[in-house]
Design a protein around this motif. Structure first.
Motif, PDB file in Angstrom:
ATOM      1  N   ILE A  87       0.685  -1.292   0.163  1.00  0.00           N
ATOM      2  CA  ILE A  87      -0.045   0.092  -0.001  1.00  0.00           C
ATOM      3  C   ILE A  87       0.879   1.272  -0.161  1.00  0.00           C
ATOM      4  N   GLY A  88       2.060   1.088   0.198  1.00  0.00           N
ATOM      5  CA  GLY A  88       2.896   2.264   0.051  1.00  0.00           C
ATOM      6  C   GLY A  88       4.489   2.023  -0.065  1.00  0.00           C
ATOM      7  N   ILE A  89       5.188   2.842  -0.688  1.00  0.00           N
ATOM      8  CA  ILE A  89       6.530   2.818  -0.646  1.00  0.00           C
ATOM      9  C   ILE A  89       7.350   3.906  -0.131  1.00  0.00           C
ATOM     10  N   ALA A  90       8.697   3.498   0.101  1.00  0.00           N
ATOM     11  CA  ALA A  90       9.312   4.925   0.665  1.00  0.00           C
ATOM     12  C   ALA A  90      10.550   4.961  -0.334  1.00  0.00           C
ATOM     13  N   LYS A  91      11.021   6.257  -0.421  1.00  0.00           N
ATOM     14  CA  LYS A  91      12.226   6.404  -1.202  1.00  0.00           C
ATOM     15  C   LYS A  91      13.088   7.356  -0.518  1.00  0.00           C
ATOM     16  N   GLN A  92      14.350   7.165  -0.585  1.00  0.00           N
ATOM     17  CA  GLN A  92      15.551   7.964   0.222  1.00  0.00           C
ATOM     18  C   GLN A  92      15.782   9.346  -0.805  1.00  0.00           C
ATOM     19  N   ASP A  93      15.571  10.225  -0.025  1.00  0.00           N
ATOM     20  CA  ASP A  93      15.978  11.675  -0.870  1.00  0.00           C
ATOM     21  C   ASP A  93      16.410  12.694   0.017  1.00  0.00           C
TER      22      ASP A  93
END
Ligand SMILES: [Zn+2]
Length: 266
Positions: free
Chosen positions: A111-117
Motif C-alpha cells: 500500500i506504499g513505498i518509501a524512497k530516500q531523498d
C-alpha cells in the motif's frame, strides 16, 4: 487501478520518522476532520517549542487513515510516525537495501513505498482508487470490456471486485468465446447424430459376452449389427467369437441386392 504516486506536490510529501510519537501535518487542507487547539506545544529535540494549531484525522487514501495528526504549519515536511502507524494498523514496514515497502497484513497488498531523498525517507502511496469522475467513467464501460480488462475474471470474482468499487453490473447475456476455448482441454467430439446417406453404407458390429449363465442351446456370446442410416439392429447368438467368421458373410449374402452389394470388410 490507479497507481499514480503523489510525487509532485511537496505539500503531499510525508517523511517517515521512526522516532516520532505523533503524525504531523503542515497543510490544513489535508484534514477531513479538524479541531483547533489554542495552547498546546510540541518540544523538538533541539529544545525548541513549536505551537500546535490543531489536531484530527487525515485520510491519505483508501488504505491509510491517520488519527490525531498534529497540525503544525511551520514544519517543512509532513511527518509520518512509523511507530504510530504500525501500532494502530495491521501494517508491516520492511526495509531492505534501498527498498522500503509498507504492506497491509490483512490483504497482503503493498500500500506504499518509501524512497530516500536528501537523507530523508519519503513515503509515497497510491492515490485513492476512485474519485467521482472515474466512478462515472467506470459505469460507461460495458461489462464485457471490464471482463477482458480484468483478465477474463469469472463472474463471482467480478462481483467481489464490483461490490468493493463501482463497476458495471454483470450482463447475464454476455458469453465470452475466449473463456470457453481456454477452458477446453480437448477438441470437441464430432456431431454424434451423423447418419450415412445410403442404407448399408456402414454397419456397426459388436460382440458381447461371455455370459456367466449359458443359454438353453449353450450360446454364450451375442453379435449386434446396427445399420447406420436406419439404425436397424440384428442380434445373433454365438457359441464362440470365431463364429462371426460364419455369421457375418451369411448376413451379407442375406441383405445383398442388385443395388446393394460389393461390401467392404475391415
Ligand atoms: Zn473471457
Amino acid at each position: 487501478m490507479n497507481t499514480h504516486f503523489l510525487l509532485h506536490n511537496i505539500t503531499y510529501r510525508w517523511v517517515i520518522d521512526s522516532g516520532a510519537t505523533s503524525h504531523i501535518c503542515r497543510d490544513r487542507n489535508m484534514y477531513h476532520s479538524y479541531t483547533s487547539l489554542s495552547d498546546y506545544y510540541v518540544m523538538l529535540p533541539n529544545s525548541t517549542k513549536v505551537k500546535i494549531e490543531g489536531i484530527r484525522s487525515i485520510q491519505l487514501n483508501d488504505d491509510i487513515h491517520l488519527h490525531n495528526v498534529l497540525f503544525i504549519p511551520s514544519f517543512r515536511f509532513n511527518l509520518l510516525s512509523l511507530l504510530k502507524l504500525l501500532n494502530e494498523n495491521q501494517f508491516q514496514f520492511t526495509m531492505q537495501s534501498n527498498n522500503f515497502v509498507l504492506q497491509d497484513l490483512t490483504t497482503m497488498r503493498r500500500i506504499g513505498i518509501a524512497k530516500q531523498d536528501q537523507g530523508l525517507l519519503f513515503f509515497y502511496f497510491p492515490e485513492s482508487k476512485f474519485t467521482f469522475n472515474n466512478i462515472d467513467s467506470c459505469n460507461l464501460v460495458s461489462y464485457d470490456t471490464w471482463h477482458k480488462r480484468l483478465g477474463h475474471v469469472p463472474i463471482n470474482v467480478y462481483n467481489l471486485i464490483a461490490n468493493k468499487t463501482i463497476l458495471s453490473s454483470v450482463d447475464s447475456h454476455f458469453h465470452c468465446s475466449t473463456c470457453q476455448l481456454a477452458k477446453q482441454n480437448r477438441l470437441s467430439f464430432s456431431n454424434p447424430n451423423h447418419f450415412s446417406p445410403n442404407f448399408f453404407d456402414l454397419l456397426h458390429a459388436d460382440i458381447w459376452g461371455p455370459f456367466r449363465e449359458l443359454t438353453y442351446d449353450r450360446f454364450k456370446y451375442f453379435l449386434t449389427l446396427v445399420e447406420d442410416k436406419s439404425r436397424f439392429t440384428w442380434i445373433f447368438l454365438l457359441k464362440n467369437k470365431s463364429d462371426c467368421a460364419i455369421v457375418i458373410p451369411q448376413f451379407l449374402s442375406y441383405i445383398e441386392t442388385p443395388t446393394c452389394k460389393n461390401f467392404v470388410l475391415f
